[in-house]
Design an enzyme around this catalytic site. Sequence first.
Site, PDB file in Angstrom:
ATOM      1  N   HIS A 284      -1.715  -0.953   7.018  1.00  0.00           N
ATOM      2  CA  HIS A 284      -2.459  -0.630   5.800  1.00  0.00           C
ATOM      3  C   HIS A 284      -3.793  -1.366   5.803  1.00  0.00           C
ATOM      4  O   HIS A 284      -4.081  -2.180   6.688  1.00  0.00           O
ATOM      5  CB  HIS A 284      -1.657  -1.046   4.561  1.00  0.00           C
ATOM      6  CG  HIS A 284      -0.491  -0.166   4.257  1.00  0.00           C
ATOM      7  ND1 HIS A 284      -0.520   0.780   3.263  1.00  0.00           N
ATOM      8  CD2 HIS A 284       0.735  -0.089   4.833  1.00  0.00           C
ATOM      9  CE1 HIS A 284       0.650   1.408   3.224  1.00  0.00           C
ATOM     10  NE2 HIS A 284       1.435   0.897   4.169  1.00  0.00           N
TER      11      HIS A 284
ATOM     12  N   GLU B 252      -1.693  -5.717   5.979  1.00  0.00           N
ATOM     13  CA  GLU B 252      -2.942  -5.297   5.340  1.00  0.00           C
ATOM     14  C   GLU B 252      -4.058  -5.854   6.212  1.00  0.00           C
ATOM     15  O   GLU B 252      -4.330  -7.053   6.197  1.00  0.00           O
ATOM     16  CB  GLU B 252      -3.036  -5.836   3.915  1.00  0.00           C
ATOM     17  CG  GLU B 252      -1.965  -5.316   2.973  1.00  0.00           C
ATOM     18  CD  GLU B 252      -2.304  -3.954   2.383  1.00  0.00           C
ATOM     19  OE1 GLU B 252      -3.318  -3.354   2.796  1.00  0.00           O
ATOM     20  OE2 GLU B 252      -1.555  -3.494   1.502  1.00  0.00           O
TER      21      GLU B 252
ATOM     22  N   GLU C  62      -8.369   4.991   3.638  1.00  0.00           N
ATOM     23  CA  GLU C  62      -7.332   4.159   4.243  1.00  0.00           C
ATOM     24  C   GLU C  62      -6.411   4.970   5.129  1.00  0.00           C
ATOM     25  O   GLU C  62      -6.018   4.513   6.215  1.00  0.00           O
ATOM     26  CB  GLU C  62      -6.530   3.449   3.150  1.00  0.00           C
ATOM     27  CG  GLU C  62      -5.448   2.528   3.705  1.00  0.00           C
ATOM     28  CD  GLU C  62      -4.559   1.927   2.636  1.00  0.00           C
ATOM     29  OE1 GLU C  62      -3.645   1.166   3.005  1.00  0.00           O
ATOM     30  OE2 GLU C  62      -4.748   2.244   1.433  1.00  0.00           O
TER      31      GLU C  62
ATOM     32  N   HIS D  29       0.216   5.960   3.974  1.00  0.00           N
ATOM     33  CA  HIS D  29      -0.341   7.110   3.262  1.00  0.00           C
ATOM     34  C   HIS D  29      -0.384   8.348   4.167  1.00  0.00           C
ATOM     35  O   HIS D  29       0.355   8.416   5.146  1.00  0.00           O
ATOM     36  CB  HIS D  29      -1.702   6.745   2.670  1.00  0.00           C
ATOM     37  CG  HIS D  29      -1.667   5.414   1.966  1.00  0.00           C
ATOM     38  ND1 HIS D  29      -1.009   5.213   0.777  1.00  0.00           N
ATOM     39  CD2 HIS D  29      -2.163   4.194   2.336  1.00  0.00           C
ATOM     40  CE1 HIS D  29      -1.112   3.941   0.419  1.00  0.00           C
ATOM     41  NE2 HIS D  29      -1.798   3.303   1.352  1.00  0.00           N
TER      42      HIS D  29
END
Length: 244
Positions: free
Chosen positions: A133, A209, A78, A40
């Site tokens: 992430h 993740e 995040e 992101h």
Amino acid sequence: MTTGLPDTSAAGQPNPSTVSRPGLESPGLSERVVVLDPGHNGGNGSHPAIINAKVPDGRGNTKACNTTGTSANNGYAEHEFTWDVAVRVRDLLTARGIRVVMTRDDDTGVGPCVDQRAELANSAGADAIVSIHADGATGANAHGFHVAHSSPPLNDAQGDPSLRLATTLRDTFVGNGFTPSTYIGSHGLNPRPDLAGLNFAERPAALVECGNMRHPADAAIIESPDGRARLAATIATAIIAYLG
């Protein structure tokens, strides 16, 4: 660094860059290249037209250029978490003489799109690509980390090399006391066909993740500087082990 990507700075997107820092080189590592992809970006939310534009997903379909990512219940984003951890990993790897390429320059820009991130990693000749992430599952007991890799593989690099990278990351996380996901994947691994950054990879690639930002125990690690340092050390250790 010249990346070979379109110059998107006029649209508010940063040009990905190589980061070089002096450090103690380790035998066998000084010629290695690692691409770190912090998920992101901090400006994504204010540029919906850019991040919602459709791009190829690597399997004949399309998906959004990027997303805003998730956040913890207290609002910790995040994109902020992934940038913090990626910078820590970068510094640990460069101290060992590894050349690190980051897919974004800071946490204030927009994008780059997921296909552009993969193109950068491929053009850098990466020995390993690791996307960082955190998840945002809302299940009451949904917690733990998982590592995604492209499946079914679309080229040789997405086969055994990427699976070995993903498995090394998984094993290192477990060895450092992190819990494999209770809600997705199997034993901490999550083969996926829908992640464009992995589908376009022509070099060994995996996506971590690091935990579920909505779970109190995971969030306590993710929101803590000490926890982020521990996560970064785990990722760096796994990358170095993979590079051999």
